[in-house]
Motif scaffolding. Structure first.
Motif, PDB file in Angstrom:
ATOM      1  N   UNK A 117       0.847  -1.185   0.000  1.00  0.00           N
ATOM      2  CA  UNK A 117       0.000   0.000   0.000  1.00  0.00           C
ATOM      3  C   UNK A 117       0.892   1.248   0.000  1.00  0.00           C
ATOM      4  N   UNK A 118       0.265   2.401   0.163  1.00  0.00           N
ATOM      5  CA  UNK A 118       1.010   3.647   0.385  1.00  0.00           C
ATOM      6  C   UNK A 118       0.807   4.133   1.817  1.00  0.00           C
ATOM      7  N   UNK A 119       0.327   3.253   2.693  1.00  0.00           N
ATOM      8  CA  UNK A 119       0.168   3.600   4.105  1.00  0.00           C
ATOM      9  C   UNK A 119       1.541   3.566   4.778  1.00  0.00           C
ATOM     10  N   UNK A 120       1.990   4.659   5.390  1.00  0.00           N
ATOM     11  CA  UNK A 120       3.324   4.679   5.986  1.00  0.00           C
ATOM     12  C   UNK A 120       3.425   3.757   7.185  1.00  0.00           C
TER      13      UNK A 120
ATOM     14  N   UNK B  95       2.353  -2.140   4.683  1.00  0.00           N
ATOM     15  CA  UNK B  95       2.667  -0.704   4.645  1.00  0.00           C
ATOM     16  C   UNK B  95       4.016  -0.458   3.978  1.00  0.00           C
ATOM     17  N   UNK B  96       4.189   0.757   3.496  1.00  0.00           N
ATOM     18  CA  UNK B  96       5.472   1.187   2.907  1.00  0.00           C
ATOM     19  C   UNK B  96       5.763   2.609   3.342  1.00  0.00           C
ATOM     20  N   UNK B  97       7.026   2.943   3.359  1.00  0.00           N
ATOM     21  CA  UNK B  97       7.412   4.350   3.481  1.00  0.00           C
ATOM     22  C   UNK B  97       7.650   4.846   2.057  1.00  0.00           C
ATOM     23  N   UNK B  98       6.736   5.686   1.571  1.00  0.00           N
ATOM     24  CA  UNK B  98       6.867   6.247   0.221  1.00  0.00           C
ATOM     25  C   UNK B  98       7.714   7.507   0.323  1.00  0.00           C
ATOM     26  N   UNK B  99       8.942   7.415  -0.141  1.00  0.00           N
ATOM     27  CA  UNK B  99       9.914   8.493  -0.014  1.00  0.00           C
ATOM     28  C   UNK B  99       9.677   9.532  -1.103  1.00  0.00           C
ATOM     29  N   UNK B 100       9.907  10.801  -0.792  1.00  0.00           N
ATOM     30  CA  UNK B 100       9.759  11.884  -1.769  1.00  0.00           C
ATOM     31  C   UNK B 100      10.909  12.877  -1.619  1.00  0.00           C
ATOM     32  N   UNK B 101      11.013  13.755  -2.597  1.00  0.00           N
ATOM     33  CA  UNK B 101      12.063  14.775  -2.584  1.00  0.00           C
ATOM     34  C   UNK B 101      11.897  15.742  -1.416  1.00  0.00           C
TER      35      UNK B 101
ATOM     36  N   UNK C 274      -2.425   9.809   8.050  1.00  0.00           N
ATOM     37  CA  UNK C 274      -2.496   8.764   7.036  1.00  0.00           C
ATOM     38  C   UNK C 274      -2.303   9.380   5.657  1.00  0.00           C
ATOM     39  N   UNK C 275      -1.539   8.671   4.797  1.00  0.00           N
ATOM     40  CA  UNK C 275      -1.333   9.150   3.432  1.00  0.00           C
ATOM     41  C   UNK C 275      -2.658   9.202   2.689  1.00  0.00           C
ATOM     42  N   UNK C 276      -2.980  10.319   2.003  1.00  0.00           N
ATOM     43  CA  UNK C 276      -4.220  10.358   1.223  1.00  0.00           C
ATOM     44  C   UNK C 276      -4.097   9.484  -0.014  1.00  0.00           C
TER      45      UNK C 276
END
Length: 360
Positions: free
Chosen positions: A296-299, A312-318, A340-342
């Motif tokens: 998922x994209x749930x941190x 769950x995943x940690x979706x990394x960004x700039x 929660x990630x939207x």
């Protein structure tokens, strides 16, 4: 406010070396950090959308931090199996990239390969076959490129006046462009013709964008080349969407598998929800289709208490700092309050709005 408070607290914990202590705990050893990435900029995409794109330098820095923390980067299949077997090595991490953009082929993979890390690409395949820019993303990008201009396009926008492409104007036009193809039954090539016209109206060199392959996916041939070099290709639906109707949901998996399968030595059994969109009924549907894990994209950091099909995943960004990233490597960040990630919009396809096999 919460983000700033989290950063300050993580900095304090780092100064006290509490994060390093957490990295060595049994708690962290029994957990798997699955890292999620999207794009690595070929040009200015990171300025357009820093939530999706980062520079090659930022990605390289992230991998340096993984190495410096002494983390063990595992292949996804091995990592998931060992998580539930209870024999993960200390500081386990898995690397995943969503979509399979050409920028992964040209920018990200050479960096990952230089570090010697295994990596999984969740490959969506409609635009990999079409070999044209992804429509919704490119429409948004072109509007951003033309942000100092106005657009008059009555036959598409449904109004005779010009629209200034301020932030609100871009959102209004992007939403209209998102809906227009479905209302008129347009094919992928028809949608690309809309992008050509949009670029012309905004006086943007679309041929130069095509030549640079911005916002395009790897071709299936390129994906196959990377698979032979060790990249793990897995499932992300064919058209980057899910449906509330099981037959349409299943078709997305089957169509995706039919393209990914010939590029692999074995059946693809790992899945990533497009846009992070999940529903309770998706879990049994995936099980019936021999899916071993779904991210998922749930941190969060995955443990054995998580359903294998809701990892769950940690979706990394700039926009994330080194401190935040280290906090997730150690596990400290997973213990702090967070929003929660939207979910991304436009990824859930209602059954009544399902397009035919040739549309996306």
């Amino acid at each position: 406010m919460l983000r700033a408070a989290r950063r300050a607290l993580l900095s304090s914990l780092g100064a006290l070396r509490i994060d390093q202590a957490t990295l060595r705990t049994r708690w962290r050893r029994n957990r798997l950090l699955i890292l999620g990435y999207h794009g690595v900029a070929l040009d200015d995409e990171h300025h357009w959308d820093p939530e999706l794109y980062m520079t090659a330098a930022v990605l390289c820095r992230r991998l340096e931090l993984i190495r410096d923390a002494g983390c063990r980067v595992l292949p996804l299949d091995d990592a998931v199996r060992r998580l539930y077997a209870g024999d993960l090595p200390p500081r386990s991490v898995a690397l995943t990239f969503d979509d399979g953009g050409y920028d992964f082929y040209a920018r990200a993979f050479p960096i990952v390969e230089a570090f010697g890390y295994p990596v999984t690409v969740y490959l969506t395949t409609y635009y990999a076959e079409l070999e044209r820019p992804v429509y919704d993303a490119m429409a948004s990008y072109l509007l951003w490129k033309g942000r100092d201009r106005s657009l008059r396009w009555p036959e598409v926008l449904g109004r005779p006046d010009e629209i200034a492409l301020s932030h609100d104007g871009q959102r209004l036009v992007a939403e209209r462009l998102r809906r227009f193809p479905g209302e008129h039954g347009l094919s992928g090539l028809d949608k690309d013709a809309l992008l050509v016209r949009l670029a012309a109206l905004l006086e943007i060199d679309y041929e130069a964008i095509l030549k640079a392959r911005l916002l395009q996916l790897m071709t299936l041939s390129e994906a196959g080349e990377l698979a032979r070099r060790g990249v793990d290709l897995q499932l992300h639906t064919h058209r980057h969407r899910v449906s509330l109707e099981e037959s349409a949901f299943a078709r997305e998996i089957e169509d995706n598998r039919a393209r990914v399968g010939p590029l692999r030595a074995s059946e693809a059994t790992h899945f990533c929800y497009p846009g992070g969109v999940t529903r309770p009924q998706f879990v049994p549907w995936l099980r019936r289709r021999n899916i071993v894990s779904a991210t998922t994209c749930d941190p969060g950091i995955a443990s054995r208490r998580h359903d294998r099909l809701l990892l769950p995943r940690y979706v990394d960004t700039a926009e994330h700092t080194d401190t935040e990233f280290r906090g997730w490597l150690t596990g400290v960040a997973a213990l702090l309050p967070r929003r929660r990630q939207p979910e991304s919009t436009g990824q859930l396809m209602e059954a009544a709005a399902a397009s035919g096999p040739g549309r996306a």
